[in-house]
Design an enzyme around this catalytic site. Structure first.
Site, PDB file in Angstrom:
ATOM      1  N   HIS A   1       0.830  -1.199   0.000  1.00 28.05           N
ATOM      2  CA  HIS A   1       0.000   0.000   0.000  1.00 28.05           C
ATOM      3  C   HIS A   1       0.866   1.251   0.000  1.00 28.05           C
ATOM      4  O   HIS A   1       2.098   1.185   0.028  1.00 28.05           O
ATOM      5  CB  HIS A   1      -0.995   0.011   1.176  1.00 28.05           C
TER       6      HIS A   1
ATOM      7  N   CYS B   1       5.236   5.010   5.121  1.00 26.49           N
ATOM      8  CA  CYS B   1       4.039   4.555   4.407  1.00 26.49           C
ATOM      9  C   CYS B   1       3.687   5.470   3.233  1.00 26.49           C
ATOM     10  O   CYS B   1       2.799   5.164   2.451  1.00 26.49           O
ATOM     11  CB  CYS B   1       2.857   4.416   5.368  1.00 26.49           C
TER      12      CYS B   1
ATOM     13  N   HIS C   1       5.092  -0.186  -0.591  1.00 29.28           N
ATOM     14  CA  HIS C   1       5.824  -1.023   0.367  1.00 29.28           C
ATOM     15  C   HIS C   1       4.802  -2.010   0.911  1.00 29.28           C
ATOM     16  O   HIS C   1       3.596  -1.829   0.736  1.00 29.28           O
ATOM     17  CB  HIS C   1       6.409  -0.183   1.513  1.00 29.28           C
TER      18      HIS C   1
ATOM     19  N   HIS D   1       3.256  -4.850   4.049  1.00 32.17           N
ATOM     20  CA  HIS D   1       3.169  -5.241   5.458  1.00 32.17           C
ATOM     21  C   HIS D   1       2.758  -6.708   5.535  1.00 32.17           C
ATOM     22  O   HIS D   1       2.036  -7.200   4.671  1.00 32.17           O
ATOM     23  CB  HIS D   1       2.101  -4.419   6.197  1.00 32.17           C
TER      24      HIS D   1
ATOM     25  N   ASP E   1      -4.621 -10.849  -0.291  1.00 31.22           N
ATOM     26  CA  ASP E   1      -3.269 -11.381  -0.093  1.00 31.22           C
ATOM     27  C   ASP E   1      -2.431 -11.186  -1.358  1.00 31.22           C
ATOM     28  O   ASP E   1      -2.883 -11.485  -2.466  1.00 31.22           O
ATOM     29  CB  ASP E   1      -3.353 -12.874   0.259  1.00 31.22           C
ATOM     30  N   HIS E   2      -1.219 -10.654  -1.171  1.00 32.31           N
ATOM     31  CA  HIS E   2      -0.295 -10.368  -2.276  1.00 32.31           C
ATOM     32  C   HIS E   2      -0.892  -9.386  -3.285  1.00 32.31           C
ATOM     33  O   HIS E   2      -0.587  -9.453  -4.486  1.00 32.31           O
ATOM     34  CB  HIS E   2       0.177 -11.652  -2.966  1.00 32.31           C
TER      35      HIS E   2
ATOM     36  N   GLU F   1      -1.098  -4.476  11.874  1.00 36.53           N
ATOM     37  CA  GLU F   1      -0.343  -4.027  10.696  1.00 36.53           C
ATOM     38  C   GLU F   1       1.140  -4.329  10.888  1.00 36.53           C
ATOM     39  O   GLU F   1       1.853  -4.686   9.952  1.00 36.53           O
ATOM     40  CB  GLU F   1      -0.557  -2.535  10.452  1.00 36.53           C
TER      41      GLU F   1
HETATM   42 NI    NI Z   1       2.539   1.100   5.471  1.00 38.50          NI
END
Ligand code: NI
Length: 136
Positions: free
Chosen positions: A14, A33, A39, A41, A79-80, A126
């Site tokens: 995100h 972020c 990037h 998480h 996911d992914h 997160e």
């Molecule tokens: Ni982030």
């Protein structure tokens, strides 16, 4: 009342960015972020349902079934993936842990209700040190 929690896991990319702000203000507010090229998480999702134990099973709800529901309605869709681009229920929203948690609740609550169990809490980790809880 008894509470049952199932934990599942997903990875997603995100970026947190307010298009109305300068680059400087975005970086100051959102830190890493706000990285331009995304990037990721490693998220952990804790879904808690509540109810009374069934006389024929001793369960309030089948934990295996809860896992299937979470995977089918949440993990398989995010996911992914890139939360800003790929995920229909996050379109046009800040991809914060807060928004993601509320939207996961909105996806799961009607499904669980239809299966006869009450959703109590969605908790989204997160990072190991940052998490959000939503109780509807
Ligand atoms: Ni982030």
């Amino acid at each position: 009342m008894v509470y049952l929690t199932r934990v599942e896991h997903f990875n997603a990319a995100h970026k947190l960015w307010n298009p109305d702000w300068s680059e400087e203000k975005n970086k100051e507010t959102f830190g890493k972020c706000a990285n331009e090229n995304w990037h990721g998480h490693n998220y952990e999702i804790h879904v808690t349902v509540k109810g009374e134990m069934q006389p024929d099973t001793g369960f309030i709800f089948n934990a295996k079934r809860l896992s299937v529901i979470i995977n089918e309605h949440i993990c398989d869709k995010i996911d992914h993936k890139n939360l800003n681009i790929d995920v229909e229920f996050m379109k046009g929203q800040f991809t914060t842990a807060e928004n993601l948690t509320v939207n996961i609740w909105k996806q799961l609550q009607p499904v669980l209700k239809a299966e006869g169990v009450d959703l109590h809490c969605v908790k989204l980790m997160e990072t190991p040190r940052i998490f959000v809880e939503y109780y509807g």
